[in-house]
Design an enzyme around this catalytic site. Structure first.
Site, PDB file in Angstrom:
ATOM      1  N   LYS A   1      22.946  63.720  68.790  1.00  0.00           N
ATOM      2  CA  LYS A   1      23.903  63.735  67.668  1.00  0.00           C
ATOM      3  C   LYS A   1      24.121  65.173  67.174  1.00  0.00           C
ATOM      4  O   LYS A   1      23.526  66.115  67.695  1.00  0.00           O
ATOM      5  CB  LYS A   1      23.406  62.824  66.533  1.00  0.00           C
TER       6      LYS A   1
HETATM    7  C1  LIG Z   1      24.007  56.733  67.319  1.00  0.00           C
HETATM    8  C2  LIG Z   1      24.692  55.733  66.512  1.00  0.00           C
HETATM    9  C3  LIG Z   1      23.996  54.822  65.722  1.00  0.00           C
HETATM   10  C4  LIG Z   1      22.523  54.596  65.799  1.00  0.00           C
HETATM   11  O1  LIG Z   1      21.709  55.657  65.630  1.00  0.00           O
HETATM   12  P1  LIG Z   1      20.240  55.701  66.263  1.00  0.00           P
HETATM   13  O2  LIG Z   1      19.618  56.817  65.517  1.00  0.00           O
HETATM   14  O3  LIG Z   1      20.393  55.972  67.717  1.00  0.00           O
HETATM   15  O4  LIG Z   1      19.576  54.406  66.003  1.00  0.00           O
HETATM   16  C5  LIG Z   1      24.718  53.979  64.888  1.00  0.00           C
HETATM   17  N1  LIG Z   1      26.051  54.020  64.861  1.00  0.00           N
HETATM   18  C6  LIG Z   1      26.760  54.859  65.625  1.00  0.00           C
HETATM   19  C7  LIG Z   1      28.249  54.848  65.535  1.00  0.00           C
HETATM   20  C8  LIG Z   1      26.115  55.741  66.493  1.00  0.00           C
HETATM   21  O5  LIG Z   1      26.819  56.559  67.275  1.00  0.00           O
END
Ligand SMILES: *Cc1c(COP(=O)(O)O)cnc(C)c1O
Length: 466
Positions: free
Chosen positions: A291
């Protein structure tokens, strides 16, 4: 190149001088007529010395028969075919068999991922400090600092860190009292974590379509899906693009619904000059490794409500009473982040604007190098500052072929998420999906990592759309 050409009557020491003159670290050996004989690397010389050769010994009796080479004008595909884990440099010869150039497949022997974490500052220092303090679990100064710092970045009063972005959504739903018998409206085009969290809360997800230009949840579709059981909307700022928060907040206040913004892909984006995450009752973020900023695994809920902040803290910490230790008022969860994760988060946060700037530069580079009418870049809107997470485009056709072709060059890309409604386990929750099907079929995410070779990506696009 000239200095790395080495005649057959040279000594091993001469070879090393040639090897040293060329960044590729290779000597091209030629006979008395300047015809190509073979190559030697410093590794080859090392192995010869171990075998008992002396640095003054001549190389003329070595056997060069097995050397791979190519000719000037050969196609890049053929050159790549000739490389492998061991052979990374292919000498290129002219018609009369003289070495004139070489092809180096170094950067392509390493895989280019779509995104990777970037440690630009104090990450190691803070992690070290957290370790030395022995506060490596879910208490410690970095947790508080990260929660305060990140919520301030989002222009929101409170932050509650969590173990990941998925449980952040779950925690938000729980804190708002959403569960069995309730309906929660979500977009069809999102990562599955959004819907999974709703299902785990016991509520029923209602999948609605997205806007064709924006790719985010369609306000009109939300309106159509609301009924007496609807409790909340989860707008997802997909691929860094803020949803139309003005319309969504109006619908929410008219229909008396909660809003949980899923900001996992949009840290720092703004809508009408206001940060994403600052509109909803609670907003959630992810700090997964790929991210915009990361804590390895991690997430956060942000809110302006002190009551929701308290609810979330209690539920996150086993439902334990804050006044009476080991007394439980709620059936809680352990959704906490560790101090080590928060230490990474604090360092990442110090450079978040720099990271966003770097990602933006990479997107700009794509747009300036790849100019092809068959590729439509992610839209921008006047009242919106989207951020760049992955570079996103929709292509006319051949999307899957392009993904496969990029893989041949060891460049990762991603087709857009499958619409939730296309998967059998979620289909029954679907309300509308026309646009999301269209976008998902054509969308491609391209790497935002530093060393991505955009020229090669351009070449591949041009192969398909000439
Ligand atoms: C990555 C993501 C999540 C979840 O995050 P994690 O930390 O991987 O559990 C939720 N919503 C969206 C749109 C994402 O891209």
């Amino acid at each position: 190149m000239k200095d790395s050409i080495c005649p057959l009557n040279s000594s091993l020491k001469d070879v090393l001088v040639c090897v040293n003159s060329e960044p590729a670290g290779i000597a091209f050996i030629v006979d008395d007529f300047k015809k190509f004989k073979g190559v030697l690397t410093d590794g080859d010389v090392r192995r010869l010395l171990i075998k008992g050769y002396n640095v003054t010994d001549s190389i003329s009796d070595l056997n060069f028969n097995k050397c791979v080479y190519a000719y000037k004008g050969d196609k890049i595909d053929d050159l790549i075919q000739k490389t492998n884990n061991k052979i990374r440099i292919i000498p290129i010869l002219n018609k009369i068999h003289e070495p004139v150039d070489y092809f180096r497949n170094e950067h392509k022997t390493f895989f280019t991922p779509v995104a990777e974490p970037k440690f630009l500052g104090n990450e190691l220092k803070y992690v070290n400090d957290a370790m030395l303090s022995t506060w490596i679990s879910s208490k410690g100064k970095y947790i508080d600092r990260f929660e305060k710092g990140f919520s301030k970045f989002c222009e929101v009063d409170y932050g509650v860190s969590t173990s990941n972005g998925t449980v952040a959504i779950h925690l938000a739903l729980l804190a708002l009292g959403i569960g069995k018998g309730d309906e929660v409206i979500i977009p069809d085009l999102t990562f599955a974590a959004t819907i999974n969290a709703v299902i785990h809360s016991g509520a029923k997800p209602v999948i609605v379509d997205v806007d064709i230009d924006r790719w985010t949840i369609s306000p009109n579709s939300i309106k159509k899906a609301v009924n007496k059981n609807t409790k909340a909307i989860i707008p997802v700022h997909i691929y860094g693009q803020p949803c139309e928060m003005d319309k969504i907040m109006t619908i929410a206040s008219e229909m008396n619904l909660f809003v949980i913004e899923d900001c996992a892909e949009a840290h720092g984006a703004t809508f009408n000059q206001k940060k994403v995450g600052s509109f909803g009752n609670i907003s959630t973020f992810s700090f997964f490794g790929n991210k915009i900023i990361t804590t390895g695994e991690g997430g956060m809920c942000v809110t302006n409500s002190s009551k929701l902040n308290n609810n979330m803290r209690i539920l996150r910490d086993h439902g334990m009473s804050t006044d009476k230790k080991y007394w439980h008022d709620f059936v809680g969860y352990n959704y906490r982040m560790t101090n080590i994760q928060a230490a990474i988060g604090c360092a990442q946060l110090e450079n978040i604007n720099k990271k966003l700037g770097l990602n933006q530069q990479i997107e700009n580079a794509y747009k300036s190098i790849i100019k092809n009418e068959s590729i439509i870049w992610q839209n921008t809107f006047s009242n919106t500052n989207k951020v760049v997470w992955l570079v996103c485009a929709v292509v006319e056709k051949y999307r899957d072929d392009i993904v496969n072709e990029l893989l041949k060059y060891k460049i990762d890309s991603r087709p857009f998420f499958y619409p939730l409604s296309s998967m059998p386990i979620y289909r029954k929750y679907s309300h509308s999906n026309k646009n999301s099907l269209l976008i998902s079929k054509r969308g491609i995410n391209l790497p935002t990592v530093d060393n991505v070779d955009i020229k090669i990506i351009n070449m591949i696009f041009n192969k398909f759309y000439s």
